[in-house]
Design a protein around this motif. Structure first.
Motif, PDB file in Angstrom:
ATOM      1  N   ARG A  76       0.855  -1.239   0.027  1.00 42.69           N
ATOM      2  CA  ARG A  76      -0.039  -0.180   0.030  1.00 42.69           C
ATOM      3  C   ARG A  76       0.854   1.173  -0.142  1.00 42.69           C
ATOM      4  O   ARG A  76       2.163   1.259   0.016  1.00 42.69           O
ATOM      5  N   SER A  77       0.257   2.436   0.249  1.00 46.29           N
ATOM      6  CA  SER A  77       0.997   3.638   0.004  1.00 46.29           C
ATOM      7  C   SER A  77       1.916   3.980   1.270  1.00 46.29           C
ATOM      8  O   SER A  77       3.038   4.494   1.024  1.00 46.29           O
ATOM      9  N   SER A  78       1.511   3.482   2.389  1.00 48.41           N
ATOM     10  CA  SER A  78       2.438   3.767   3.529  1.00 48.41           C
ATOM     11  C   SER A  78       2.690   2.563   4.338  1.00 48.41           C
ATOM     12  O   SER A  78       3.284   2.615   5.133  1.00 48.41           O
ATOM     13  N   GLU A  95       9.188  -1.039   2.139  1.00 50.30           N
ATOM     14  CA  GLU A  95       9.145  -0.265   1.053  1.00 50.30           C
ATOM     15  C   GLU A  95      10.209  -0.660  -0.105  1.00 50.30           C
ATOM     16  O   GLU A  95      10.006  -0.989  -1.367  1.00 50.30           O
ATOM     17  N   LEU A 167       1.118   6.262  -9.805  1.00 46.40           N
ATOM     18  CA  LEU A 167      -0.098   6.649  -8.954  1.00 46.40           C
ATOM     19  C   LEU A 167      -1.405   6.089  -9.679  1.00 46.40           C
ATOM     20  O   LEU A 167      -2.370   5.711  -9.155  1.00 46.40           O
ATOM     21  N   SER A 170      -1.753   2.198  -9.627  1.00 41.55           N
ATOM     22  CA  SER A 170      -2.276   1.928  -8.644  1.00 41.55           C
ATOM     23  C   SER A 170      -3.471   2.044  -8.532  1.00 41.55           C
ATOM     24  O   SER A 170      -4.498   1.018  -7.700  1.00 41.55           O
ATOM     25  N   LYS A 176      -5.902   1.209  -4.929  1.00 46.34           N
ATOM     26  CA  LYS A 176      -5.250   2.058  -3.853  1.00 46.34           C
ATOM     27  C   LYS A 176      -6.070   3.074  -3.700  1.00 46.34           C
ATOM     28  O   LYS A 176      -5.552   4.192  -2.898  1.00 46.34           O
TER      29      LYS A 176
END
Length: 652
Positions: A76-78, A95, A167, A170, A176
């Motif tokens: 995921r993003s974070s 990451e 982005l 995703s 996402k």
């Protein structure tokens, strides 16, 4: 046996929604079948529902050890999602690794926690339903095996792109965008993908038999399901296609019932989530209503309460243009797949034009806000069923009255409400006076790491139908008390802001806000916090800001007869505040503590908690209970927490 499967599916849905608390209701619903002498239907339903009850039994969740072997299942993003021997966990600091990578890791683990507020997406509950209860941070790692699957290849191709293209891919392929999309109704339900598959099926039937065409669509859906990590919406689409392929000659209602039973058996937690509810209701409409115009009208009438219930807002433009949005986002999905196979920037350019059109259509959206009760939703459904049965004009008038009521409800609400928002390490309290006499905010917490105004405060205000704040009180100028004020003022009108001590009280109707110790100044900025006192229907509240023991001692001397039923204790539960003599004079019946989970200060400290325990004062803190809502009237004073705790506040 006709329609038996749909009946069983409806019973199973009810069982999952109530989470076994009202299982006896499901059995009572089955009694009408006995009167119709369909005993076989009762036997089937009892067996299926019994299996579902067994499937829904809670399972023990173990915490990972300090050393574990993990496999990255999603990025995921974070954070990442990783699987280990006994389940899954949220993983931070991964990451550098890709999907399907296997590694041996040294972990620092703790129980999963997140801000929990009324009317907002509960990320912690969302994860816990999926068996994820631990959050771990990587300390040391050793890569055992690099992922070499098709999924890892797709993810690596996405990660290798430029930031803006990455982005876009995703959001379009890996979903996402679910939490922050303006069109969450479509992204979360996956209905644009079901539209795409239906279009492919229609084209294929021009050259081949429907069963073979459906088999090809099923294979495509299975590929999407695998590549996207078995996402809920794709699993639903896949199961519905599978049932249609296995039972092509069965009644559509029975096919729907079988598909729903399979889905709820695999993932019973989907019963009250939008990813299941919206498509299921649409399928029911198609099963029982054959006229296209009627289907579209019923779809519109279903979208209204669902948007109110899940998002506490109805976007009129999005509802009216729902079919167009589905088509545009389906086209965007096709372009994203095309880019993965043939990385030509022309696909990205066309996709940006489509998404720009979607954004342009939603720029001037007409949104109305309302927080519906279960009774409101039930009455709406009853009226819609009446509309289906006949008397269209009359029932449409009833629905218009319901819609009008949703906007007038705040003006006839007879009770006051005090809400402690869960903003982490900070303060934010919302006070709503009865009959829409005033909406007051005490403090507006900010943060260095996130925009609390956009993420929490403004969405809560919108869900409550609050479009204007009559008063904002900033107790002092620390970031965790005033950091979101400027953003709030940008987004909604604020009639008055008090950020300095003043002696004059402020009244709204029969309710007056008093500011204590306004003439006293201390050297410590925390001690200079604005102290706010208000009496609501005989229940008194005292908000201490970050004031400590010095201000408490001065307050006791200045107001020797001061009492408070509900006390917001000072400085987030620090040992610099909430002395035992202060509690002995106020003698509160409930204490509120606003602080962050696992905060670096260790709030709340042991000393004030011991003082509260010694005085037998119960307390509610945001790390354990989330947001707290207190409703007050002449005949009751009750509280409810975001973690579903209830209680009665007994006043003197």
């Amino acid at each position: 046996m006709k329609h038996t499967w749909l009946f069983c599916a409806l019973c199973a849905w009810l069982l999952c929604i109530t989470e076994l608390r009202y299982a006896w209701v499901v059995w009572l619903v089955s009694i009408p079948f006995l009167y119709r002498r369909q005993a076989h239907a009762c036997i089937i339903s009892f067996c299926l529902l019994g299996m579902l009850m067994w499937r829904m039994q809670p399972q023990e969740r173990a915490m990972p050890k300090e050393e574990e072997t993990l496999t990255i299942t999603d990025q995921r993003s974070s954070y990442a999602i990783a699987s280990w021997e006994k389940g899954k966990l949220v993983l931070y600091g991964a990451e550098a690794y890709g999907v399907d990578d296997t590694l041996h890791a040294s972990l620092n683990c703790q129980a999963l926690s997140a801000n929990r507020n009324f009317h907002l997406f509960d990320w912690q509950a969302y994860m816990e339903k999926r068996g994820i209860t631990a959050a771990c941070t990587l300390q040391r790692t050793t890569l055992i095996k690099e992922g070499n699957t098709l999924r890892s290849w797709v993810y690596s191709r996405i990660q290798a792109q430029e930031e803006n293209i990455r982005l876009w891919l995703s959001q379009s392929l890996l979903h996402k965008r679910e939490d922050d999309s303006h069109h969450a109704l479509l992204f979360s339900s996956g209905m644009h993908i079901s539209l795409l598959l239906h279009g492919i099926f229609t084209l294929l039937t021009l050259w081949m038999a429907p069963r073979r065409a459906n088999g090809i669509c099923l294979a495509l859906c299975a590929c999407f399901l695998y590549l996207d990590g078995f996402r809920d919406s794709l699993l639903r689409i896949c199961l519905f296609r599978l049932v249609a392929w296995c039972f092509p000659k069965s009644d559509p209602r029975d096919r729907l019932g079988i598909a729903v039973l399979l889905l709820l058996f695999c993932r019973p937690y989907l019963a009250n989530e939008l990813v299941f509810v919206l498509p299921f209701l649409f399928q029911l409409i198609h099963c029982f209503q054959y006229q296209r115009i009627q289907r579209r009208m019923l779809s519109f009438l279903v979208l209204v309460p669902l948007q109110f219930y899940y998002f506490h807002t109805v976007d009129v433009v999005e509802i009216l243009l729902f079919p167009l949005y589905r088509l545009l986002l389906a086209g965007n999905f096709v372009l994203a797949i095309s880019f993965i196979l043939f990385p030509w920037h022309v696909w990205y350019g066309i996709a940006q034009e489509l998404l720009a059109l979607v954004s342009w259509l939603g720029n001037d959206s007409l949104c109305v806000y309302y927080q519906p009760s279960c009774l409101f939703v039930f009455i709406w459904i009853v009226i819609v069923l009446g509309y289906v049965g006949g008397g269209k004009r009359r029932y449409l008038c009833y629905l218009c009255i319901m819609a009008l009521w949703s906007q007038l409800a705040p003006y006839v609400r007879p009770y006051a409400q005090v809400m402690m928002l869960d903003v982490g390490q900070g303060d934010c309290f919302l006070i709503r006076l009865p009959f829409h006499q005033g909406n007051i905010l005490i403090d507006a917490a900010g943060s260095d790491t996130r925009e609390l105004a956009d993420d929490i405060i403004l969405p809560v205000l919108q869900a409550q139908g609050i479009t204007t704040l009559d008063l904002v009180i900033i107790t002092h100028e620390d970031l965790d008390h005033c950091g979101s004020l400027s953003r709030i003022q940008e987004m909604i009108p604020v009639k008055q802001v008090i950020d300095q001590k003043q002696t004059e009280p402020i009244s709204f109707g029969n309710f007056t806000f008093h500011f204590l110790l306004s003439e006293r100044m201390f050297d410590d900025p925390n001690e200079n916090s604005i102290l706010t006192y208000i009496d609501l229907f005989g229940t008194s509240f005292l908000f201490m800001g970050d004031a400590g023991k010095t201000a408490e001692q001065t307050l006791m001397l200045a107001y020797p007869n001061l009492h408070a039923d509900v006390l917001k204790i000072g400085h987030h539960g620090s040992n610099s505040a909430t002395s035992l003599p202060f509690l002995q004079q106020l003698h509160p019946t409930l204490a509120l503590i606003s602080c962050g989970a696992h905060n670096r200060y260790g709030h709340p400290h042991e000393e004030p908690l011991k003082a509260l325990a010694q005085m037998e004062v119960p307390w509610l803190d945001t790390p354990h209970y989330g947001a707290v809502s207190i409703k007050i009237s002449n005949i009751f004073c009750i509280y409810e927490t975001a973690s579903h705790e209830f209680g009665i506040i007994k006043t003197r």
